[in-house]
Design a protein around this motif. Structure first.
Motif, PDB file in Angstrom:
ATOM      1  N   GLU A 121       0.808  -1.218   0.000  1.00  0.00           N
ATOM      2  CA  GLU A 121       0.000   0.000   0.000  1.00  0.00           C
ATOM      3  C   GLU A 121       0.847   1.277   0.000  1.00  0.00           C
ATOM      4  O   GLU A 121       0.593   2.214  -0.752  1.00  0.00           O
ATOM      5  CB  GLU A 121      -0.939  -0.006   1.215  1.00  0.00           C
ATOM      6  N   SER A 122       1.883   1.308   0.838  1.00  0.00           N
ATOM      7  CA  SER A 122       2.672   2.546   0.946  1.00  0.00           C
ATOM      8  C   SER A 122       3.349   2.888  -0.383  1.00  0.00           C
ATOM      9  O   SER A 122       3.467   4.057  -0.750  1.00  0.00           O
ATOM     10  CB  SER A 122       3.714   2.432   2.056  1.00  0.00           C
ATOM     11  N   ALA A 123       3.778   1.873  -1.127  1.00  0.00           N
ATOM     12  CA  ALA A 123       4.461   2.125  -2.413  1.00  0.00           C
ATOM     13  C   ALA A 123       3.534   2.816  -3.413  1.00  0.00           C
ATOM     14  O   ALA A 123       3.977   3.578  -4.266  1.00  0.00           O
ATOM     15  CB  ALA A 123       4.975   0.815  -3.004  1.00  0.00           C
ATOM     16  N   TRP A 124       2.242   2.565  -3.301  1.00  0.00           N
ATOM     17  CA  TRP A 124       1.285   3.180  -4.224  1.00  0.00           C
ATOM     18  C   TRP A 124       1.152   4.674  -3.967  1.00  0.00           C
ATOM     19  O   TRP A 124       0.949   5.447  -4.884  1.00  0.00           O
ATOM     20  CB  TRP A 124      -0.085   2.518  -4.085  1.00  0.00           C
ATOM     21  N   PHE A 125       1.214   5.039  -2.707  1.00  0.00           N
ATOM     22  CA  PHE A 125       0.887   6.430  -2.368  1.00  0.00           C
ATOM     23  C   PHE A 125       2.116   7.277  -2.041  1.00  0.00           C
ATOM     24  O   PHE A 125       1.992   8.430  -1.674  1.00  0.00           O
ATOM     25  CB  PHE A 125      -0.117   6.446  -1.208  1.00  0.00           C
ATOM     26  N   ASP A 126       3.304   6.693  -2.198  1.00  0.00           N
ATOM     27  CA  ASP A 126       4.538   7.407  -1.868  1.00  0.00           C
ATOM     28  C   ASP A 126       4.759   8.650  -2.707  1.00  0.00           C
ATOM     29  O   ASP A 126       5.151   9.690  -2.193  1.00  0.00           O
ATOM     30  CB  ASP A 126       5.764   6.487  -2.061  1.00  0.00           C
TER      31      ASP A 126
END
Length: 195
Positions: A121-126
């Motif tokens: 998830e974090s990689a999508w919104f970084d």
């Protein structure tokens, strides 16, 4: 064996009743692999294959396991090539939630896609959180996973709006792919509007 034949065999395997309840069927697996192909952070094969099945399937033997896993990896690569090409992305189902959204293939595809997003998830919104969130909205709405949230409950009640959103999914996927992998080439509809 041709790729089409491999996919037919994979579909029969994923759609069989003897997989774990949480395992993704073929349509959901396609959505899941599409999300993994777009994600900026590569997920190790073993991790995403294990997550797709929830628990190890009852393979007939090592040959079947190798065939299933090799075809999944090939399908993911095929999806990535489709996303990177100039052609319109084709989903393996109709862009329609039908009369019973919970029973539709498109809902399954969207749920699979979100499962792929949740893996990293974090990689999508970084990088571009606002743009990514905006682009993901139709897929999130189509998945029905967020209908408890007021914003999504309103969309779910408005069939015309929901239909309008979900028909945009193919171009949204291309937009997401370009945004994450080639930000200078993102389509005009995603470029910031002048204030």
């Amino acid at each position: 064996m041709s790729f089409a034949e491999q996919l037919t065999r994979l579909q029969a395997f994923l759609d069989a009743d003897d997989l774990h309840d949480e395992a993704l069927d073929y349509i959901a697996a396609h959505g899941y692999l599409t999300a993994l192909a777009i994600c900026a952070e590569p997920v190790p094969e073993r991790e995403w294959i294990d997550a797709l099945f929830s628990e190890e399937p009852h393979y007939s033997g090592e040959a079947q396991q190798l065939e299933v896993e090799t075809t999944l990896v090939a399908l993911k690569a095929h999806i990535a090539r489709q996303l990177a090409s100039d052609e319109d992305f084709e989903l393996p189902c109709d862009l329609d939630l039908g009369d019973d959204p919970d029973d539709s293939d498109l809902r399954g595809w969207c749920i699979g896609f979100m499962e792929g997003v949740f893996l990293r998830e974090s990689a999508w919104f970084d990088t571009a959180e606002d743009e990514v969130s905006e682009l993901l909205l139709p897929i999130m709405a189509g998945s029905g996973l967020f209908d408890e949230q007021p914003e999504f409950a309103d969309i779910a009640k408005d069939a015309a709006l929901l239909d309008e959103m979900i028909v945009q999914i193919p171009e949204i996927l291309t937009g997401l792919y370009l945004l994450i992998h080639a930000p200078d080439e993102k389509p005009a509809l995603l470029k910031p509007r002048p204030h």
